[in-house]
Design a protein around this motif. Structure first.
Motif, mmCIF file in Angstrom:
data_model
loop_
_atom_site.group_PDB
_atom_site.id
_atom_site.type_symbol
_atom_site.label_atom_id
_atom_site.label_comp_id
_atom_site.label_asym_id
_atom_site.label_seq_id
_atom_site.Cartn_x
_atom_site.Cartn_y
_atom_site.Cartn_z
ATOM 1 N N VAL A 62 0.748 -1.219 0.024
ATOM 2 C CA VAL A 62 0.116 -0.202 0.001
ATOM 3 C C VAL A 62 0.870 1.163 0.046
ATOM 4 O O VAL A 62 1.583 1.616 0.945
ATOM 5 N N ILE A 63 0.969 1.860 -1.175
ATOM 6 C CA ILE A 63 1.685 3.190 -1.322
ATOM 7 C C ILE A 63 0.979 4.193 -0.598
ATOM 8 O O ILE A 63 -0.218 4.408 -1.016
ATOM 9 N N GLY A 64 1.601 4.916 0.363
ATOM 10 C CA GLY A 64 0.862 6.166 1.063
ATOM 11 C C GLY A 64 -0.274 5.645 1.913
ATOM 12 O O GLY A 64 -1.332 6.194 1.693
ATOM 13 N N SER A 65 0.183 4.665 2.722
ATOM 14 C CA SER A 65 -0.880 4.070 3.712
ATOM 15 C C SER A 65 -1.651 5.130 4.618
ATOM 16 O O SER A 65 -2.724 4.814 5.205
ATOM 17 N N ASN A 66 -0.931 6.423 4.605
ATOM 18 C CA ASN A 66 -1.257 7.297 5.591
ATOM 19 C C ASN A 66 -2.211 8.309 4.694
ATOM 20 O O ASN A 66 -2.688 9.227 5.448
ATOM 21 N N HIS A 67 -2.526 8.078 3.703
ATOM 22 C CA HIS A 67 -3.402 8.926 2.805
ATOM 23 C C HIS A 67 -4.900 8.952 3.285
ATOM 24 O O HIS A 67 -5.233 7.786 3.837
ATOM 25 N N ASP A 68 -5.618 9.934 3.339
ATOM 26 C CA ASP A 68 -6.805 9.557 3.801
ATOM 27 C C ASP A 68 -8.098 9.015 3.050
ATOM 28 O O ASP A 68 -9.072 8.625 3.588
ATOM 29 N N VAL A 69 -7.766 8.481 2.007
ATOM 30 C CA VAL A 69 -8.325 7.421 1.104
ATOM 31 C C VAL A 69 -8.567 6.272 1.833
ATOM 32 O O VAL A 69 -9.205 5.429 1.555
ATOM 33 N N TYR A 70 -7.406 5.936 2.672
ATOM 34 C CA TYR A 70 -7.342 4.662 3.500
ATOM 35 C C TYR A 70 -7.823 4.536 4.528
ATOM 36 O O TYR A 70 -7.286 5.288 5.612
#
Length: 430
Positions: free
Chosen positions: A370-378
């Motif tokens: 998961v690239i950018g697992s801290n993105h708010d989409v996740y």
């Protein structure tokens, strides 16, 4: 509303497609109310109203009628029902299977809160077989078309004597009446009091969750006395509250059918991943990690936070790993079904995707990144579902999950906590 063969009908009924509510007009098909001024068409002396909400299913107007038929239920055992499945349920699965069968018979509501890879589909077989033999009409609906496309061949193979209808937006095969329907939740708006058993798979997934139109469809497509089975590994608070009040019975299954634990994500910090992975990729931790994946000849499902960034990263990967068959898929991709099929067949090595493949698809022997697992989409649920893509097959029950981030989020930590909790409940440790 749907059309059925005359031989099965008692009578054809009709009602106005839209109800006049004064300053508003209500669509009977999807239940949406509109201000008349917003949906008026035609000339001054020859005007009508239309529903803009469910227009993707075909225009509904105030000068139309919706037709529906009350269908005579088939005589029990009129048609041979053979369950062609040679597998065997675990003791835990068998317990849940009996609960499902009883709920279908008693026409009650049931939530199956089972971890990803628990074998929810197989636990439905016995109840569906029993219901079909007793003349019930069954529908399995999911918010995700990928789920429907995966379920259809599985049920077709285990119930070869039954005609199963598959309904989704891009379907080209004409609809015909059948005792068993698999469809997206949008397609439920085409049915009225049609089903004795309604199974909602991935009930917490977008776009079903918090969608009043689709909830309306669920309530109106089933008969007044019907069984409703909800399936998910990540039930939301609203659904869980109904189990606390006793409106819906909940059954928890914390273990996978093959007895291996859920994969726990490995959190990898990558400074400024948005820029670094595109401009200085060969200096990143992700590059080192992927080199290791290459040496182990691992196939990968790589989740990206948005389409634009995904395509740019796809080009980077193709540059540094030219020997790998790399592809990318997203919701509006015209080759979406073909790419998923190729990934399932093993002809794609690394498949980049948005969250459309977070659930409902099974690929054998893969790792997940998961690239950018801290993105708010996740969200927490999204990350749990993504992690559950790993180790789903008994032949390949393990694998790695990598969360690439530049700052831990509450969703990430709750995801890890939930996975550890389920592993503890199943007796497989943290």
């Amino acid at each position: 509303m749907e059309q059925k063969e005359d031989a099965l009908s008692l009578s054809i009924n009709s009602e106005k497609a839209m109800i006049d509510m004064g300053t508003e007009i209500e669509c009977v098909r999807c239940g949406t109310r509109h201000l008349k001024s917003d949906v008026r068409l035609g000339e001054e002396n020859n005007f009508y109203y239309y529903c803009s909400t469910c227009i993707q299913l075909g225009r509904v107007t105030s000068n139309q009628l919706l037709y529906f038929e009350e269908c005579r239920a088939p005589v029990a055992n009129k048609q041979e029902i053979n369950l062609c499945w040679e597998g065997q349920l675990t003791q835990a699965q068998q317990t849940v299977s009996l609960k499902i069968k009883k709920a279908m018979f008693d026409k009650t509501k049931l939530l199956i809160n089972a971890v990803t890879g628990a074998g929810k589909t197989e636990m439905l077989f016995s109840g569906i077989e029993h219901s079909l033999k007793h003349g019930a009409r069954i529908c399995i609906a999911s918010p995700r078309v990928d789920v429907c496309l995966e379920l259809y061949p599985r049920f077709s193979s285990v119930f070869p004597d039954i005609v199963i209808s598959l309904l989704y937006g891009d379907q080209t095969v004409p609809y015909q009446y059948s005792p068993f329907v698999i469809c997206t939740t949008h397609q439920l708006l085409r049915f009225y009091h049609a089903f004795d058993v309604l199974i909602i798979d991935e009930v917490d997934a977008f776009p079903l969750v918090n969608n009043s139109m689709l909830q309306y469809g669920i309530n109106h497509c089933k008969k007044q006395q019907a069984a409703v089975i909800y399936l998910t590994a990540t039930p939301g608070k609203k659904l869980l509250n109904t189990t606390k009040t006793g409106e819906i019975e909940e059954v928890i299954l914390p273990s996978r059918y093959h007895g291996f634990p859920l994969p726990s994500p490995r959190l990898i910090w990558q400074w400024r991943w948005r820029e670094v992975l595109l401009s200085h990729f060969n200096l990143s931790k992700v590059y080192t990690l992927l080199e290791s994946e290459v040496k182990q000849n691992r196939r990968l499902l790589i989740f990206c936070p948005n389409i634009l960034w995904m395509h740019r990263f796809e080009q980077v990967l193709m540059k540094y790993f030219p020997h790998k068959n790399i592809s990318a898929v997203y919701s509006a991709d015209s080759q979406r079904n073909a790419k998923v099929t190729n990934m399932r067949a093993g002809t794609i090595d690394w498949l980049l995707t948005t969250t459309i493949l977070e659930r409902g698809v099974t690929f054998s022997d893969i790792d997940v990144m998961v690239i950018g697992s801290n993105h708010d989409v996740y969200t927490e649920a999204t990350l749990v579902q993504i992690s559950g893509r790993v180790g789903r097959k008994a032949t390949h029950p393990t694998g790695a999950v990598y969360f690439i981030h530049d700052g831990k989020t509450l969703a990430m930590m709750r995801c890890v906590k939930r996975i550890k909790k389920m592993n503890q409940l199943s007796g497989l440790g943290g």
